[in-house]
Scaffold this active site. Structure first.
Site, PDB file in Angstrom:
ATOM      1  N   LYS A  80      87.882  44.919 -75.259  1.00 56.95           N
ATOM      2  CA  LYS A  80      87.073  45.244 -76.446  1.00 56.95           C
ATOM      3  C   LYS A  80      85.865  46.123 -76.118  1.00 56.95           C
ATOM      4  CE  LYS A  80      88.379  41.152 -79.113  1.00 56.95           C
ATOM      5  NZ  LYS A  80      87.927  40.042 -79.945  1.00 56.95           N
TER       6      LYS A  80
ATOM      7  N   ALA B   9      76.801  32.809 -75.602  1.00 58.49           N
ATOM      8  CA  ALA B   9      76.053  34.077 -75.642  1.00 58.49           C
ATOM      9  C   ALA B   9      76.853  35.203 -75.008  1.00 58.49           C
ATOM     10  CB  ALA B   9      74.704  33.901 -74.949  1.00 58.49           C
TER      11      ALA B   9
ATOM     12  N   GLY C  90      80.530  37.803 -75.453  1.00 62.66           N
ATOM     13  CA  GLY C  90      80.984  38.774 -76.449  1.00 62.66           C
ATOM     14  C   GLY C  90      81.367  38.133 -77.774  1.00 62.66           C
TER      15      GLY C  90
ATOM     16  N   LYS D 170      70.660  34.277 -71.285  1.00 62.24           N
ATOM     17  CA  LYS D 170      71.543  35.119 -72.115  1.00 62.24           C
ATOM     18  C   LYS D 170      71.324  34.852 -73.605  1.00 62.24           C
ATOM     19  CE  LYS D 170      75.910  35.423 -70.586  1.00 62.24           C
ATOM     20  NZ  LYS D 170      77.112  34.846 -69.920  1.00 62.24           N
TER      21      LYS D 170
ATOM     22  N   GLY E 268      89.572  27.927 -84.901  1.00 58.39           N
ATOM     23  CA  GLY E 268      89.530  29.369 -85.128  1.00 58.39           C
ATOM     24  C   GLY E 268      90.816  30.015 -85.616  1.00 58.39           C
TER      25      GLY E 268
HETATM   26  P1  ATR Z   1      83.519  35.881 -74.577  1.00 56.15           P
HETATM   27  O1  ATR Z   1      83.434  37.365 -74.466  1.00 56.15           O
HETATM   28  O2  ATR Z   1      84.860  35.383 -75.088  1.00 56.15           O
HETATM   29  O3  ATR Z   1      82.375  35.289 -75.347  1.00 56.15           O
HETATM   30  P2  ATR Z   1      82.266  35.358 -72.042  1.00 56.15           P
HETATM   31  O4  ATR Z   1      81.439  36.567 -72.125  1.00 56.15           O
HETATM   32  O5  ATR Z   1      82.889  34.979 -70.729  1.00 56.15           O
HETATM   33  O6  ATR Z   1      83.485  35.362 -73.072  1.00 56.15           O
HETATM   34  O7  ATR Z   1      81.377  34.145 -72.576  1.00 56.15           O
HETATM   35  C1  ATR Z   1      81.837  32.878 -72.555  1.00 56.15           C
HETATM   36  C2  ATR Z   1      80.753  31.968 -73.152  1.00 56.15           C
HETATM   37  O8  ATR Z   1      81.204  30.633 -73.022  1.00 56.15           O
HETATM   38  C3  ATR Z   1      79.418  32.025 -72.431  1.00 56.15           C
HETATM   39  O9  ATR Z   1      78.394  31.747 -73.350  1.00 56.15           O
HETATM   40  C4  ATR Z   1      79.571  30.907 -71.398  1.00 56.15           C
HETATM   41  O10 ATR Z   1      78.352  30.379 -70.964  1.00 56.15           O
HETATM   42  P3  ATR Z   1      77.519  31.103 -69.749  1.00 56.15           P
HETATM   43  O11 ATR Z   1      76.879  32.309 -70.347  1.00 56.15           O
HETATM   44  O12 ATR Z   1      76.566  30.088 -69.305  1.00 56.15           O
HETATM   45  O13 ATR Z   1      78.567  31.459 -68.714  1.00 56.15           O
HETATM   46  C5  ATR Z   1      80.288  29.893 -72.226  1.00 56.15           C
HETATM   47  N1  ATR Z   1      81.099  28.926 -71.474  1.00 56.15           N
HETATM   48  C6  ATR Z   1      82.261  29.158 -70.832  1.00 56.15           C
HETATM   49  N2  ATR Z   1      82.752  28.022 -70.305  1.00 56.15           N
HETATM   50  C7  ATR Z   1      81.884  27.031 -70.629  1.00 56.15           C
HETATM   51  C8  ATR Z   1      81.828  25.631 -70.376  1.00 56.15           C
HETATM   52  N3  ATR Z   1      82.788  25.000 -69.686  1.00 56.15           N
HETATM   53  N4  ATR Z   1      80.768  24.938 -70.849  1.00 56.15           N
HETATM   54  C9  ATR Z   1      79.823  25.571 -71.550  1.00 56.15           C
HETATM   55  N5  ATR Z   1      79.800  26.898 -71.823  1.00 56.15           N
HETATM   56  C10 ATR Z   1      80.822  27.616 -71.377  1.00 56.15           C
END
Ligand code: ATR
Length: 274
Positions: free
Chosen positions: A66, A128, A130, A156, A239
């Site tokens: 994306k 926080a 994408g 973030k 979703g």
């Molecule tokens: P996307 O683009 O789909 O949002 P991403 O940029 O990898 O994917 O973001 C994933 C989000 O899920 C982030 O906010 C991440 O938190 P961090 O910024 O601290 O990495 C959060 N996330 C992923 N796995 C998680 C978990 N097991 N518990 C809590 N937050 C999680």
């Protein structure tokens, strides 16, 4: 002549988009062909250039491309620019390609479809990345009373709140800081459920009147929603509806007519539980 559309991602095998758009096309009597195309991880630009060179009219773009689609598009809609990502490409009459983002509109339409009020409500977005960034502008356009962003990595969340600070009543909130009163709507934009985990929601945020929306979907209740229910959430949604509504929005952008989504929602839900 049949108009060509596609979804490009990696992997793409499990994409529901061809099925969804085929159903929309049948329902609205539009003559389109919509294929799933897997681009090599290093080959998004080559793949999308070839698709449009061979007559493609529009494309959806999914994980992990994306942001590359955002960079590649000739022009951007305001909602794509603010999302920092493109999930919909549209060939223009002058040959250029417009980048749009229908994810946030899909979320808002699905929430309203489920009669979840947003105007004057206290909304919390968890995550926080994408996915979170992509829904902030459409959520703020619904005039909530407040929008709090919470994230495992707090910095973030702060950066995201600062980026949208002039658009509406948005602020970041620390995970370990309890809330004095529950919020009305919690949007889980983390990928926690995909890791069989649950999101970091501050103590006191979930109450019996709160709707918790997990952007992830799966057969049955997602891991995050199971946890939210155990914490006393009044209502949990996943979703699947957002997936269908973002597709309907892309279809409307491409074809100028908006399909009904109810039947497609039901078909996908049934297929999931098989
Ligand atoms: P996307 O683009 O789909 O949002 P991403 O940029 O990898 O994917 O973001 C994933 C989000 O899920 C982030 O906010 C991440 O938190 P961090 O910024 O601290 O990495 C959060 N996330 C992923 N796995 C998680 C978990 N097991 N518990 C809590 N937050 C999680």
């Amino acid at each position: 002549m049949t108009d060509l559309y596609c979804v490009v991602g990696h992997p793409i095998g499990h994409s529901q988009s061809p099925q969804i758009h085929a159903a929309f096309a049948t329902q609205t009597q539009q003559d389109i062909d919509y294929q799933a195309i897997e681009a090599p991880l290093e080959g998004f630009v080559t793949t999308i250039q070839r698709f449009f060179a061979e007559g493609g009219r529009g494309a959806n773009v999914t994980v992990p491309f994306k942001q590359q689609a955002y960079d590649w598009a000739d022009t951007l809609t305001e909602r794509a620019r603010r999302a920092g990502a493109v999930n919909t490409l549209v060939k223009q009459s002058d040959g250029s390609v417009l980048g749009d983002n229908t994810d946030g509109a899909g979320l808002v339409t699905d929430l309203l479809h489920h009669h979840v009020a947003l105007c004057d409500q206290r909304i919390m977005v968890v995550g926080a990345g994408g996915a979170a960034r992509g829904v902030l502008l459409p959520l703020l356009e619904q005039s909530p009373a407040s929008l709090l962003i919470v994230n495992r990595t707090e910095q973030k969340a702060q950066q995201l709140a600062a980026a949208f600070g002039e658009t509406g009543p948005i602020a970041s909130h620390a995970v370990d800081k309890p809330l004095a009163a529950p919020v009305d709507v919690i949007i889980n934009a983390t990928s926690a459920s995909l890791h069989q985990s649950y999101p970091p929601i501050p103590h006191g945020a979930i109450g019996p009147h709160a709707t918790v929306y997990d952007m992830v979907y799966q057969a049955g209740c997602t891991t995050s929603n199971q946890w939210a229910q155990s914490q006393g959430a009044g209502r949990c949604l996943d979703g699947l509806g957002m997936l269908v509504e973002q597709a309907a929005e892309s279809f409307a952008v491409w074809r100028g007519c908006r399909p009904q989504t109810e039947q497609v929602r039901e078909q996908l839900r049934e297929a999931l539980s098989e």
